[in-house]
Design a protein around this motif. Structure first.
Motif, PDB file in Angstrom:
ATOM      1  N   ALA A 216       0.859  -1.180   0.000  1.00 52.24           N
ATOM      2  CA  ALA A 216       0.000   0.000   0.000  1.00 52.24           C
ATOM      3  C   ALA A 216       0.897   1.233   0.000  1.00 52.24           C
ATOM      4  O   ALA A 216       1.658   1.468   0.950  1.00 52.24           O
ATOM      5  N   VAL A 217       0.831   1.998  -1.086  1.00 53.12           N
ATOM      6  CA  VAL A 217       1.592   3.245  -1.210  1.00 53.12           C
ATOM      7  C   VAL A 217       0.674   4.374  -0.733  1.00 53.12           C
ATOM      8  O   VAL A 217      -0.328   4.684  -1.373  1.00 53.12           O
ATOM      9  N   LEU A 218       1.027   4.976   0.387  1.00 52.28           N
ATOM     10  CA  LEU A 218       0.125   5.894   1.079  1.00 52.28           C
ATOM     11  C   LEU A 218       0.553   7.351   0.892  1.00 52.28           C
ATOM     12  O   LEU A 218       1.744   7.664   0.819  1.00 52.28           O
ATOM     13  N   HIS A 219      -0.443   8.220   0.822  1.00 50.22           N
ATOM     14  CA  HIS A 219      -0.217   9.667   0.918  1.00 50.22           C
ATOM     15  C   HIS A 219      -1.310  10.239   1.807  1.00 50.22           C
ATOM     16  O   HIS A 219      -2.495   9.948   1.618  1.00 50.22           O
ATOM     17  N   VAL A 220      -0.922  11.052   2.779  1.00 53.33           N
ATOM     18  CA  VAL A 220      -1.866  11.703   3.684  1.00 53.33           C
ATOM     19  C   VAL A 220      -1.648  13.204   3.589  1.00 53.33           C
ATOM     20  O   VAL A 220      -0.522  13.685   3.755  1.00 53.33           O
ATOM     21  N   PHE A 290       5.306   5.452   2.189  1.00 49.69           N
ATOM     22  CA  PHE A 290       4.663   6.758   2.290  1.00 49.69           C
ATOM     23  C   PHE A 290       5.388   7.736   1.386  1.00 49.69           C
ATOM     24  O   PHE A 290       6.590   7.983   1.562  1.00 49.69           O
ATOM     25  N   LEU A 291       4.680   8.302   0.417  1.00 54.23           N
ATOM     26  CA  LEU A 291       5.265   9.275  -0.503  1.00 54.23           C
ATOM     27  C   LEU A 291       4.826  10.681  -0.113  1.00 54.23           C
ATOM     28  O   LEU A 291       3.632  10.958  -0.020  1.00 54.23           O
ATOM     29  N   PHE A 292       5.815  11.566   0.070  1.00 53.81           N
ATOM     30  CA  PHE A 292       5.530  12.930   0.498  1.00 53.81           C
ATOM     31  C   PHE A 292       6.334  13.887  -0.377  1.00 53.81           C
ATOM     32  O   PHE A 292       7.440  14.310  -0.026  1.00 53.81           O
ATOM     33  N   PRO A 293       5.781  14.280  -1.544  1.00 55.25           N
ATOM     34  CA  PRO A 293       6.537  15.082  -2.494  1.00 55.25           C
ATOM     35  C   PRO A 293       6.466  16.593  -2.282  1.00 55.25           C
ATOM     36  O   PRO A 293       7.001  17.348  -3.087  1.00 55.25           O
ATOM     37  N   SER A 294       5.835  17.065  -1.227  1.00 50.66           N
ATOM     38  CA  SER A 294       5.636  18.498  -1.030  1.00 50.66           C
ATOM     39  C   SER A 294       6.960  19.237  -0.862  1.00 50.66           C
ATOM     40  O   SER A 294       7.894  18.745  -0.223  1.00 50.66           O
ATOM     41  N   LEU A 295       7.000  20.450  -1.436  1.00 49.17           N
ATOM     42  CA  LEU A 295       8.146  21.342  -1.277  1.00 49.17           C
ATOM     43  C   LEU A 295       7.765  22.616  -0.532  1.00 49.17           C
ATOM     44  O   LEU A 295       8.583  23.532  -0.421  1.00 49.17           O
ATOM     45  N   SER A 296       6.534  22.694  -0.033  1.00 48.74           N
ATOM     46  CA  SER A 296       6.032  23.941   0.544  1.00 48.74           C
ATOM     47  C   SER A 296       5.833  23.882   2.052  1.00 48.74           C
ATOM     48  O   SER A 296       5.261  24.790   2.634  1.00 48.74           O
ATOM     49  N   GLU A 297       6.321  22.828   2.699  1.00 48.06           N
ATOM     50  CA  GLU A 297       6.058  22.662   4.128  1.00 48.06           C
ATOM     51  C   GLU A 297       7.030  23.467   4.984  1.00 48.06           C
ATOM     52  O   GLU A 297       8.224  23.547   4.683  1.00 48.06           O
ATOM     53  N   THR A 298       6.509  24.039   6.081  1.00 45.96           N
ATOM     54  CA  THR A 298       7.410  24.565   7.104  1.00 45.96           C
ATOM     55  C   THR A 298       7.929  23.416   7.976  1.00 45.96           C
ATOM     56  O   THR A 298       9.025  23.482   8.518  1.00 45.96           O
ATOM     57  N   PHE A 299       7.132  22.364   8.116  1.00 45.44           N
ATOM     58  CA  PHE A 299       7.566  21.177   8.846  1.00 45.44           C
ATOM     59  C   PHE A 299       7.079  19.918   8.134  1.00 45.44           C
ATOM     60  O   PHE A 299       7.839  19.233   7.483  1.00 45.44           O
ATOM     61  N   GLY A 300       5.789  19.622   8.222  1.00 43.40           N
ATOM     62  CA  GLY A 300       5.258  18.398   7.634  1.00 43.40           C
ATOM     63  C   GLY A 300       5.015  17.341   8.703  1.00 43.40           C
ATOM     64  O   GLY A 300       5.722  16.341   8.785  1.00 43.40           O
ATOM     65  N   ASN A 301       3.996  17.576   9.551  1.00 43.52           N
ATOM     66  CA  ASN A 301       3.701  16.649  10.646  1.00 43.52           C
ATOM     67  C   ASN A 301       3.480  15.220  10.177  1.00 43.52           C
ATOM     68  O   ASN A 301       3.756  14.265  10.907  1.00 43.52           O
ATOM     69  N   VAL A 302       2.968  15.069   8.954  1.00 44.17           N
ATOM     70  CA  VAL A 302       2.639  13.717   8.468  1.00 44.17           C
ATOM     71  C   VAL A 302       3.880  12.851   8.330  1.00 44.17           C
ATOM     72  O   VAL A 302       3.778  11.619   8.373  1.00 44.17           O
ATOM     73  N   GLN A 307       6.192   7.816  10.090  1.00 47.14           N
ATOM     74  CA  GLN A 307       7.296   7.075  10.700  1.00 47.14           C
ATOM     75  C   GLN A 307       6.852   6.364  11.972  1.00 47.14           C
ATOM     76  O   GLN A 307       7.207   5.205  12.213  1.00 47.14           O
ATOM     77  N   ALA A 308       6.088   7.078  12.807  1.00 51.29           N
ATOM     78  CA  ALA A 308       5.629   6.480  14.055  1.00 51.29           C
ATOM     79  C   ALA A 308       4.760   5.251  13.801  1.00 51.29           C
ATOM     80  O   ALA A 308       4.755   4.301  14.591  1.00 51.29           O
ATOM     81  N   ALA A 309       4.021   5.266  12.687  1.00 49.09           N
ATOM     82  CA  ALA A 309       3.169   4.127  12.328  1.00 49.09           C
ATOM     83  C   ALA A 309       3.953   3.011  11.659  1.00 49.09           C
ATOM     84  O   ALA A 309       3.372   1.970  11.321  1.00 49.09           O
ATOM     85  N   GLY A 310       5.244   3.214  11.447  1.00 49.30           N
ATOM     86  CA  GLY A 310       6.082   2.165  10.894  1.00 49.30           C
ATOM     87  C   GLY A 310       6.132   2.130   9.381  1.00 49.30           C
ATOM     88  O   GLY A 310       6.320   1.058   8.797  1.00 49.30           O
ATOM     89  N   LEU A 311       6.008   3.274   8.732  1.00 42.99           N
ATOM     90  CA  LEU A 311       6.083   3.332   7.274  1.00 42.99           C
ATOM     91  C   LEU A 311       7.466   3.791   6.824  1.00 42.99           C
ATOM     92  O   LEU A 311       8.140   4.544   7.528  1.00 42.99           O
ATOM     93  N   ALA A 312       7.850   3.342   5.639  1.00 38.71           N
ATOM     94  CA  ALA A 312       9.064   3.852   4.998  1.00 38.71           C
ATOM     95  C   ALA A 312       8.686   5.113   4.241  1.00 38.71           C
ATOM     96  O   ALA A 312       7.861   5.075   3.327  1.00 38.71           O
ATOM     97  N   VAL A 313       9.258   6.251   4.613  1.00 39.60           N
ATOM     98  CA  VAL A 313       8.887   7.543   4.060  1.00 39.60           C
ATOM     99  C   VAL A 313       9.892   7.977   2.994  1.00 39.60           C
ATOM    100  O   VAL A 313      11.105   7.891   3.205  1.00 39.60           O
ATOM    101  N   VAL A 314       9.356   8.459   1.866  1.00 39.69           N
ATOM    102  CA  VAL A 314      10.162   9.090   0.828  1.00 39.69           C
ATOM    103  C   VAL A 314       9.783  10.566   0.801  1.00 39.69           C
ATOM    104  O   VAL A 314       8.600  10.902   0.680  1.00 39.69           O
ATOM    105  N   ALA A 315      10.769  11.447   0.934  1.00 41.76           N
ATOM    106  CA  ALA A 315      10.493  12.884   0.992  1.00 41.76           C
ATOM    107  C   ALA A 315      11.706  13.644   0.497  1.00 41.76           C
ATOM    108  O   ALA A 315      12.793  13.073   0.303  1.00 41.76           O
ATOM    109  N   TYR A 316      11.509  14.932   0.299  1.00 46.90           N
ATOM    110  CA  TYR A 316      12.637  15.800  -0.027  1.00 46.90           C
ATOM    111  C   TYR A 316      13.408  16.143   1.247  1.00 46.90           C
ATOM    112  O   TYR A 316      12.848  16.203   2.346  1.00 46.90           O
ATOM    113  N   ASP A 317      14.697  16.391   1.082  1.00 49.68           N
ATOM    114  CA  ASP A 317      15.601  16.620   2.205  1.00 49.68           C
ATOM    115  C   ASP A 317      15.446  18.052   2.726  1.00 49.68           C
ATOM    116  O   ASP A 317      16.310  18.913   2.537  1.00 49.68           O
TER     117      ASP A 317
END
Length: 402
Positions: A216-220, A290-302, A307-317
């Protein structure tokens, strides 16, 4: 102000006024953060006064000594939310009767601006928070010409407060380059008991058409232009092409103006709408990647929630990912703006089942240590410092003619 025992040390009990356009039960990162901080301050013995615009759900809600509801305008693109109107005279009357020790202004709209002006007129110290990159949103909505003007306004606004709290080192560096002053870091936490792998639901996964070994590839998040969702679509399609033997399903949790368009582009995807509480925790824990492609976050709580739910997260650095993901250990990172690097990072995680399993375990282990208690304590002391410094300033002798 009176001393209060917070369990670790005696600090001064404060009367804090919090001003925000959004607050729980609304669902967004700002509301979530403010809800956690407010709850923590109250638990630590502080008196909190909330000032926010009246929302559609507030028809029967009346203002009282702890809550001041102001008039608002509908916020374009955000159904159900209201943009607070200027309330200078109302705030002056209230704070002349019940003077706060310190203000925390979380949003910079007309309501926040009137609070800033009232506080300066009454000599009340103000701490502000930089929660949303509004200056970046303008380009996504065809308002690019306003970006420079909005940045100037935000700098003017925050530089008139005693300090501005930012959630990540990358955000602090960006704002420093733009002339923002007195920036202090206040990170974010996660509820590691709510967001936990134990909430994984085989029944929910089955409703998505997935078995135990499927992915399951998730985005929230909000389904809106500023979230860079075109890259989400492209990434998922390339995952399907590179791993044709693997059963993959894209699952989107949240709502927003792009939902209808995305449903047309992704007819096989699962659109779960807005989820809250335990149901949201089950959706997280029932995912794998978990795919998180946003570039506009000040943080990104998701990012932390996933991570806390045990997902492998892909995001920008950047933002939360830069703080909490160590590439190849508890997630995967790409350089900001490198779309192919983002896609390759997602594909790397699916190349080897054991590596994916190890990354997910490490993600949970790391996020499980990122609770809210220490962050609330830091927030408390920053507010205390602002209030104490203001009292000290008032006691200083002033030179003639100053």
């Amino acid at each position: 102000m009176a001393p209060v025992d917070t369990g670790a040390m005696n600090v001064t009990s404060l009367h804090i006024a919090l001003i925000s356009e959004t607050f729980p039960p609304e669902i967004n990162g700002v509301a979530n953060t403010l809800g956690r901080l407010s709850q923590g301050l109250i638990q630590r013995g502080h008196r909190l006064q909330l000032i926010r615009p009246r929302q559609l759900a507030d028809e029967q809600q009346a203002s009282d000594e702890h809550l001041l509801l102001t008039r608002g305008w509908p916020l374009p693109g955000y159904p159900g939310l209201q943009w607070g109107q200027s309330s200078l005279h109302k705030l002056l009357r209230r704070w002349q009767r019940q003077r706060p020790d310190v203000l925390y202004i979380a949003t910079e709209g007309p309501l926040g601006l009137s609070a800033l002006r009232a506080a300066r007129r009454l000599g009340i110290p103000v701490v502000s928070g930089f929660h949303t990159n509004f200056q970046q949103y303008t380009g996504h909505y065809g308002l690019g010409l306003l970006t420079r003007a909005l940045t100037r306004y935000l700098r003017w606004f925050h530089n008139r407060t005693r300090m501005t709290l930012v959630p990540s080192p990358s955000q602090r560096l960006e704002l420093q380059r733009r002339g923002f002053e007195r920036l202090m870091l206040l990170a974010r936490g996660v509820d590691g008991q709510l967001f936990h792998p134990s909430h994984r639901s085989p029944e929910l996964r089955a409703s998505w058409g997935l078995g135990q070994d499927d992915i399951a590839v998730l985005h929230v998040g909000r389904l809106a232009a500023e979230k860079n969702l075109a890259l989400l679509v492209r990434s998922f399609r390339e995952l399907q092409q590179r791993f044709p033997q693997q059963r993959l399903k894209l699952v989107l949790v949240g709502d927003g103006p792009l939902r209808a368009q995305l449903q047309e582009e992704l007819p096989q995807a699962i659109f779960c709408g807005v989820q809250r509480g335990t149901a949201l925790a089950e959706h997280y824990a029932s995912g794998d990647l978990f795919l998180f492609p946003s570039l506009s976050e000040t943080f990104g709580n998701v990012v932390l929630e996933a991570q806390a739910a045990g997902l492998a997260v892909v995001a920008y650095d950047q933002a939360a990912a830069a703080q909490h993901i160590h590439h190849g250990h508890n997630g995967a990172l790409a350089m900001p703006g490198d779309e192919q690097g983002f896609i390759d990072a997602a594909c790397w995680l699916l190349e080897d089942r054991e590596s994916l399993r190890s990354v997910r375990l490490n993600a949970r282990q790391h996020a499980g240590k990122q609770g809210w208690d220490a962050i609330v304590a830091q927030f408390e002391h920053l507010l205390q410092d602002a209030s104490s410094a203001h009292i000290t300033d008032e006691k200083k002798p002033r030179c003639a003619g100053a």
